[in-house]
Write a protein that holds these residues in place. Structure first.
Motif, PDB file in Angstrom:
ATOM      1  N   ASN A   1      44.861  41.887  36.914  1.00  0.00           N
ATOM      2  CA  ASN A   1      43.600  42.002  36.193  1.00  0.00           C
ATOM      3  C   ASN A   1      43.591  43.396  35.582  1.00  0.00           C
ATOM      4  O   ASN A   1      43.312  44.391  36.256  1.00  0.00           O
ATOM      5  CB  ASN A   1      42.429  41.802  37.164  1.00  0.00           C
ATOM      6  CG  ASN A   1      41.096  41.868  36.458  1.00  0.00           C
ATOM      7  OD1 ASN A   1      40.964  42.546  35.439  1.00  0.00           O
ATOM      8  ND2 ASN A   1      40.113  41.167  36.995  1.00  0.00           N
TER       9      ASN A   1
ATOM     10  N   ARG B   1      49.246  39.228  47.311  1.00  0.00           N
ATOM     11  CA  ARG B   1      48.053  39.373  46.464  1.00  0.00           C
ATOM     12  C   ARG B   1      47.101  40.401  47.055  1.00  0.00           C
ATOM     13  O   ARG B   1      47.014  40.542  48.286  1.00  0.00           O
ATOM     14  CB  ARG B   1      47.249  38.085  46.406  1.00  0.00           C
ATOM     15  CG  ARG B   1      47.937  36.903  45.845  1.00  0.00           C
ATOM     16  CD  ARG B   1      47.195  35.689  46.396  1.00  0.00           C
ATOM     17  NE  ARG B   1      47.884  34.472  46.069  1.00  0.00           N
ATOM     18  CZ  ARG B   1      47.401  33.558  45.227  1.00  0.00           C
ATOM     19  NH1 ARG B   1      46.259  33.733  44.639  1.00  0.00           N
ATOM     20  NH2 ARG B   1      48.077  32.469  44.993  1.00  0.00           N
TER      21      ARG B   1
ATOM     22  N   ARG C   1      42.929  41.656  46.765  1.00  0.00           N
ATOM     23  CA  ARG C   1      41.594  41.427  46.191  1.00  0.00           C
ATOM     24  C   ARG C   1      40.638  42.458  46.782  1.00  0.00           C
ATOM     25  O   ARG C   1      40.824  42.897  47.942  1.00  0.00           O
ATOM     26  CB  ARG C   1      41.108  39.998  46.473  1.00  0.00           C
ATOM     27  CG  ARG C   1      40.742  39.749  47.921  1.00  0.00           C
ATOM     28  CD  ARG C   1      40.247  38.322  48.152  1.00  0.00           C
ATOM     29  NE  ARG C   1      39.931  38.120  49.555  1.00  0.00           N
ATOM     30  CZ  ARG C   1      39.859  36.933  50.141  1.00  0.00           C
ATOM     31  NH1 ARG C   1      40.112  35.838  49.459  1.00  0.00           N
ATOM     32  NH2 ARG C   1      39.529  36.830  51.416  1.00  0.00           N
TER      33      ARG C   1
ATOM     34  N   LYS D   1      34.433  37.736  39.566  1.00  0.00           N
ATOM     35  CA  LYS D   1      33.545  36.813  40.258  1.00  0.00           C
ATOM     36  C   LYS D   1      33.977  36.617  41.705  1.00  0.00           C
ATOM     37  O   LYS D   1      35.123  36.788  42.052  1.00  0.00           O
ATOM     38  CB  LYS D   1      33.590  35.458  39.549  1.00  0.00           C
ATOM     39  CG  LYS D   1      33.087  35.505  38.133  1.00  0.00           C
ATOM     40  CD  LYS D   1      31.596  35.164  38.108  1.00  0.00           C
ATOM     41  CE  LYS D   1      30.932  35.538  36.800  1.00  0.00           C
ATOM     42  NZ  LYS D   1      31.667  35.168  35.602  1.00  0.00           N
ATOM     43  N   SER D   2      33.046  36.229  42.477  1.00  0.00           N
ATOM     44  CA  SER D   2      33.349  35.910  43.865  1.00  0.00           C
ATOM     45  C   SER D   2      33.715  34.441  43.988  1.00  0.00           C
ATOM     46  O   SER D   2      33.208  33.610  43.274  1.00  0.00           O
ATOM     47  CB  SER D   2      32.131  36.180  44.736  1.00  0.00           C
ATOM     48  OG  SER D   2      31.986  37.550  44.882  1.00  0.00           O
ATOM     49  N   ASP D   3      34.613  34.171  44.921  1.00  0.00           N
ATOM     50  CA  ASP D   3      35.023  32.809  45.177  1.00  0.00           C
ATOM     51  C   ASP D   3      34.624  32.543  46.625  1.00  0.00           C
ATOM     52  O   ASP D   3      35.217  33.086  47.542  1.00  0.00           O
ATOM     53  CB  ASP D   3      36.547  32.747  44.965  1.00  0.00           C
ATOM     54  CG  ASP D   3      37.151  31.457  45.404  1.00  0.00           C
ATOM     55  OD1 ASP D   3      36.411  30.491  45.558  1.00  0.00           O
ATOM     56  OD2 ASP D   3      38.388  31.433  45.581  1.00  0.00           O
TER      57      ASP D   3
ATOM     58  N   ASN E   1      34.138  35.524  48.541  1.00  0.00           N
ATOM     59  CA  ASN E   1      35.251  36.469  48.449  1.00  0.00           C
ATOM     60  C   ASN E   1      35.484  36.814  46.995  1.00  0.00           C
ATOM     61  O   ASN E   1      35.289  35.985  46.113  1.00  0.00           O
ATOM     62  CB  ASN E   1      36.526  35.841  49.003  1.00  0.00           C
ATOM     63  CG  ASN E   1      36.429  35.637  50.492  1.00  0.00           C
ATOM     64  OD1 ASN E   1      36.060  36.551  51.220  1.00  0.00           O
ATOM     65  ND2 ASN E   1      36.736  34.439  50.935  1.00  0.00           N
ATOM     66  N   LYS E   2      35.942  38.033  46.773  1.00  0.00           N
ATOM     67  CA  LYS E   2      36.290  38.409  45.400  1.00  0.00           C
ATOM     68  C   LYS E   2      37.607  37.738  45.025  1.00  0.00           C
ATOM     69  O   LYS E   2      38.417  37.404  45.895  1.00  0.00           O
ATOM     70  CB  LYS E   2      36.482  39.927  45.326  1.00  0.00           C
ATOM     71  CG  LYS E   2      35.239  40.720  45.673  1.00  0.00           C
ATOM     72  CD  LYS E   2      34.564  41.219  44.413  1.00  0.00           C
ATOM     73  CE  LYS E   2      33.229  41.884  44.704  1.00  0.00           C
ATOM     74  NZ  LYS E   2      33.329  43.060  45.538  1.00  0.00           N
ATOM     75  N   LYS E   3      37.816  37.595  43.743  1.00  0.00           N
ATOM     76  CA  LYS E   3      39.086  37.036  43.290  1.00  0.00           C
ATOM     77  C   LYS E   3      40.170  38.116  43.325  1.00  0.00           C
ATOM     78  O   LYS E   3      39.862  39.301  43.300  1.00  0.00           O
ATOM     79  CB  LYS E   3      38.931  36.496  41.884  1.00  0.00           C
ATOM     80  CG  LYS E   3      38.176  35.191  41.899  1.00  0.00           C
ATOM     81  CD  LYS E   3      38.404  34.423  40.619  1.00  0.00           C
ATOM     82  CE  LYS E   3      37.784  33.050  40.749  1.00  0.00           C
ATOM     83  NZ  LYS E   3      37.210  32.577  39.507  1.00  0.00           N
ATOM     84  N   GLU E   4      41.396  37.655  43.318  1.00  0.00           N
ATOM     85  CA  GLU E   4      42.498  38.619  43.360  1.00  0.00           C
ATOM     86  C   GLU E   4      42.497  39.477  42.098  1.00  0.00           C
ATOM     87  O   GLU E   4      42.062  39.023  41.019  1.00  0.00           O
ATOM     88  CB  GLU E   4      43.829  37.907  43.505  1.00  0.00           C
ATOM     89  CG  GLU E   4      44.247  37.149  42.272  1.00  0.00           C
ATOM     90  CD  GLU E   4      45.599  36.487  42.424  1.00  0.00           C
ATOM     91  OE1 GLU E   4      45.681  35.272  42.196  1.00  0.00           O
ATOM     92  OE2 GLU E   4      46.573  37.191  42.757  1.00  0.00           O
TER      93      GLU E   4
END
Ligand SMILES: O=C(O)CCC(=O)C(=O)O
Ligand SMILES: [Fe+2]
Length: 874
Positions: free
Chosen positions: A411, A593, A595, A609-611, A614-617
């Motif tokens: 990212n 990974r 995150r 965004k959170s998944d 959890n935050k995304k990687e």
């Protein structure tokens, strides 16, 4: 790896049209249930093994074991579950299979792999059910019949520790659906009872006890009021034992079977509802009611609802009724067969090799705790089982690497990437930001190993082979449900919980020490590189989190991954961890990974965004065989978490850290860690200098054939040779240069050994000749330590000789020389171990000390290798 992902949770709530269709389901309508079965077939993937690395700590006795999540509020009291059963009679028999921990149970039995829920299903059909501490008011646990509520919609009350209903399940849930399907498909279910169940008619012999095969006769919704007088719908299930003729082992030994009814002896009457036309049995003494929860007459007893339902008692006919059961579906054998090599992946590391076993001798479920084999966990039972490993070769790793579809992701709003050539490696340097504007959490540097690097003697290929054949004490952590094996070396490392065992580096096999020295180079070099890149690229650096100084490692955690093992998101800790963590990847490829942690204030403005909370990687990359990755900066563990998912049959990761012993609270462990974390002098023969020494150093090396005494130039490929020479050359230019002309002051040659009976053996010993007379025999060493062109090692800065302080320098040189000389005497006296004089060693800077020890160790190693060669020249 998809096979390890949890596809769905039995307690998941389903929404959408399919769920709404199901909500019209009548409790006992065969037609509807068949439709439901079809819908499930079409819409749901088979349940698969729960990936257990993410699961909560598995309870061991005497903790009341229900496999609850860590987030679950604590029980009001955590007494010994045996207490509940005091005074009960002994059972008349013993279970065919039992377990003392949930993890062992779920690892060993193919009909109950459910680490969290009380139900295990296959292809959407229930096959195993657990009854444990969640006991409802209307539950029954008798010899032939079990009635229980179907889990879901409950939580433990924080204040009272009681299980209370918090969610109404009008639509049922996945468990209700899978059980209903089992009922209509006539799938027999294995029922397991935990010691936490207070309804046991006798004293349970173990924590988890396999009862027997049962079939489902009824599933129906009920309406209850919870403590807050709120109405809830939940579901009940009634099981009948398949074999009614045989006495159930859990009934009292000294009583005649009180419950021995046969099919047709009792019949529970059923009536049609005037409102919905559905047929419901008259199950309660309170009278008949419609058991279709979609009907307006649902759970109205003679027009009444409310309090009078609180004490629903079953009719005798409902309890005593026995139902014909014949099924084309085979019964699961209660004792799951031992895994065999045929079911495995050819290397002994497949999915079945990670399963547990049922001990054929004592019938206990045991996990695969040891890397090499299964060992029955019962004290005194020495049953062992193995599926032999096949050595995985570099070619096998290459094949896997070719077909591995790893994930490369960055990212770029958050992470910056730079590429450099460092130490003979292509390297990637990533910078991860902290929370504040311009703050750097740390860097992640990856050294990419090329095939050339991997193939070098003592390189990753050799190391991978060595790990596969050495005893590196890998073990599963029994107190946690993890899927990788581990062994810790050096200081104790707090990894989730403090590692229980750590072995000293002085007992470590060579493979571990080689990893340690390789990673030491990587750690040091990555810090330098990251520092340089920050300067060149103008990356902001925050004070403290990622210091420029490397603190030598005192701990190594070796992880072993079978085919389906992973390590889920975690951080490596902050409190007792110095900023640098370096990992060497060997064998199968993997994806790593990163995150940001849930609470880290990172990425918000970049739309991260959170998944599921959890935050995304923000960063993902492949780690291939031989690659090294260095995380530098405590911010990396403070703000981020990382995971590694291998994608092949066998992977090892060696990870080095420096544990800050001053912060270790347990004094005994602290002292032990000091000793265990000491790096043995003899291991310095494995010192690693990166891959570009040969380029940097062009020192002529002469080899003397021991039989002829003639000198010749060497660029000998023989195992280890060039490397050793390179290393020694490196020392030359670093420390042993002649003051006058800048040429190396010493020149390593092979000379005829002076020891007794070496004959024509190709003995290779390094001897240095200076311009002057050798001080002692031709076996002696002299070092001229030159500090003029080299910064003294930082950690001993104060004690270092001032530049040009020749007295001090020559004393240092003398000490170094004495050390090497003494050592040479020592090994020539057939003693291959290095016993350096520690007082003299202390007079050297740490860098000098490393170099001296390295020379000594490498010579010792070569001598010992030469001694081991067959003497077949005569
Ligand atoms: O397997 C790996 O590469 C990483 C292991 C890891 O994250 C750890 O040991 O903390
Ligand atoms: Fe880690």
């Amino acid at each position: 790896m998809s096979a390890t992902k949890r596809k769905r949770n039995d307690d998941d709530q389903e929404t959408g049209p399919a769920a709404r269709t199901r909500s019209k389901m009548h409790a006992l309508s065969t037609e509807d249930a068949e439709q439901l079965a079809d819908a499930d077939e079409a819409g749901h993937k088979p349940d698969v093994l729960v990936d257990n690395a993410q699961l909560p700590v598995a309870p061991e006795l005497p903790v009341n074991a229900t496999g609850k999540k860590k987030t679950t509020p604590k029980r009001a009291s955590k007494g010994d579950p045996k207490d509940i059963h005091r005074g009960k009679p002994e059972p008349s028999g013993a279970p065919e299979v039992w377990a003392e921990s949930r993890a062992a149970l779920c690892n060993a039995l193919d009909y109950f792999r459910s680490h969290q829920s009380s139900l295990h299903s296959q292809d959407g059909v229930a096959v195993g059910m657990m009854i444990d501490s969640k006991v409802g008011e209307h539950d029954i646990f008798s010899s032939q019949v079990i009635i229980t509520s179907i889990g879901g919609g409950c939580a433990r009350d924080d204040r009272t520790g009681e299980i209370v209903r918090v969610k109404s399940l009008e639509d049922g849930n996945a468990a209700v659906r899978n059980l209903t399907k089992a009922m209509h498909l006539k799938q027999a279910i294995v029922v397991i009872a935990g010691m936490g169940n207070k309804l046991w008619p006798t004293t349970p012999p173990h924590y988890y006890n396999i009862l027997d095969h049962f079939h489902i006769t009824d599933i129906w919704p009920v309406k209850t009021l919870n403590h807050g007088n709120i109405e809830f719908v939940h579901w009940m299930i009634r099981f009948e034992k398949v074999n009614l003729l045989e006495k159930s082992w859990w009934t009292p030994a000294d009583a005649a079977n009180p419950e021995k009814y046969m099919v047709g002896e009792h019949v529970c009457p059923a009536h049609k509802c005037g409102m919905c036309n559905g047929i419901s049995k008259e199950k309660y003494k309170l009278g008949w009611t419609c058991l279709n929860n979609q009907c307006l007459e649902f759970f109205k007893f003679d027009g009444k609802t409310g309090d009078d339902q609180a004490h629903l008692e079953y009719t005798d006919s409902f309890l005593h009724e026995r139902t014909e059961f014949q099924s084309a579906r085979p019964l699961y054998p209660l004792v799951t067969a031992l895994p065999t090599a045929d079911e495995d992946n050819g290397f002994g590391t497949g999915k079945v090799s990670r399963n547990g076993i049922v001990c054929p001798e004592c019938r206990r479920c045991s996990r695969r705790l040891e890397w090499e084999r299964w060992e029955c966990e019962t004290d005194g039972c020495d049953f062992r089982h193995t599926i032999p490993f096949q050595i995985m070769k570099p070619q096998d790793v290459d094949d896997e690497t070719q077909s591995f579809r790893g994930r490369q992701y960055i990212n770029s709003n958050i992470v910056s990437k730079f590429e450099r050539s460092i130490g003979g490696y292509g390297a990637e340097v990533y910078y991860l930001p902290g929370e504040q504007q311009g703050e750097l959490a740390g860097s992640v540097t990856i050294f990419r190993a090329t095939p050339d690097i991997c193939e070098k003697p003592q390189g990753p290929d050799d190391l991978f082979a060595e790990l596969q054949t050495s005893d590196i004490s890998l073990r599963l952590r029994s107190e946690q449900v993890t899927s990788h094996f581990q062994s810790n070396w050096g200081a104790y490392y707090k990894f989730g919980v403090v590692v229980k065992r750590s072995k000293g580096f002085d007992e470590a096999p060579d493979a571990i020490l080689k990893g340690l020295h390789r990673l030491t180079w990587a750690g040091k070099t990555a810090i330098d590189a990251a520092g340089k890149v920050t300067g060149e690229e103008g990356v902001a650096v925050s004070e403290g989190s990622a210091p420029a100084e490397f603190i030598p490692f005192n701990e190594l955690l070796c992880l072993g991954y079978f085919e389906t093992s992973v390590i889920h998101y975690h951080d490596d800790g902050e409190k007792e961890l110095s900023p640098t963590v370096a990992t060497l990847s060997l064998g199968s490829p993997a994806t790593m990974r990163f995150r940001p942690k849930k609470k880290a204030n990172i990425g918000q403005s970049s739309g991260l965004k959170s998944d599921k909370g959890n935050k995304k990687e923000v960063l993902g990359f492949t780690l291939n065989h031989g690659d090294m990755v260095v995380m530098h900066g405590t911010g990396i563990h403070k703000y981020y978490e990382h995971e590694v998912k291998p994608g092949g049959k066998l992977r090892y990761a060696m990870t080095c850290r420096h544990i800050l012993l001053d912060l270790m609270e347990d004094e005994e462990r602290r002292l032990e860690s000091i000793i265990k974390g000491r790096i043995p002098d003899s291991s310095y023969r494995f010192t690693y200098h990166g891959e570009d020494m040969g380029e940097k150093l062009k020192v002529q090396v002469e080899e003397t054939d021991v039989s002829t005494g003639s000198g010749r130039s060497v660029h000998n490929d023989e195992e280890g040779y060039v490397q050793v020479l390179d290393a020694v050359d490196n020392l030359d230019t670093e420390l042993c240069t002649d003051d006058t002309d800048g040429e190396p002051a010493m020149d390593y040659t092979y000379d005829e050994p002076t020891m007794g009976d070496m004959g024509d053996m190709e003995e290779k010993v390094f001897t240095r000749y200076t311009d002057e007379e050798p001080v002692r025999s031709n076996m002696e060493e002299e070092l001229v330590l030159d500090n003029t062109d080299k910064e003294p090692a930082t950690e001993n800065m104060d004690e270092e000789p001032a530049m040009g302080d020749m007295d001090q320098e020559s004393t240092t040189a003398q000490h170094a020389s004495t050390l090497v000389g003494g050592f040479m005497d020592n090994i020539m006296g057939a003693n291959e171990t290095l016993e350096a004089d520690s007082t003299l060693l202390q007079t050297l800077s740490s860098e000098q000390r490393d170099i001296v020890l390295e020379i000594c160790s490498r010579i010792a190693y070569q001598v010992s290798m030469a001694r081991r060669q067959p003497q077949n020249n005569n």
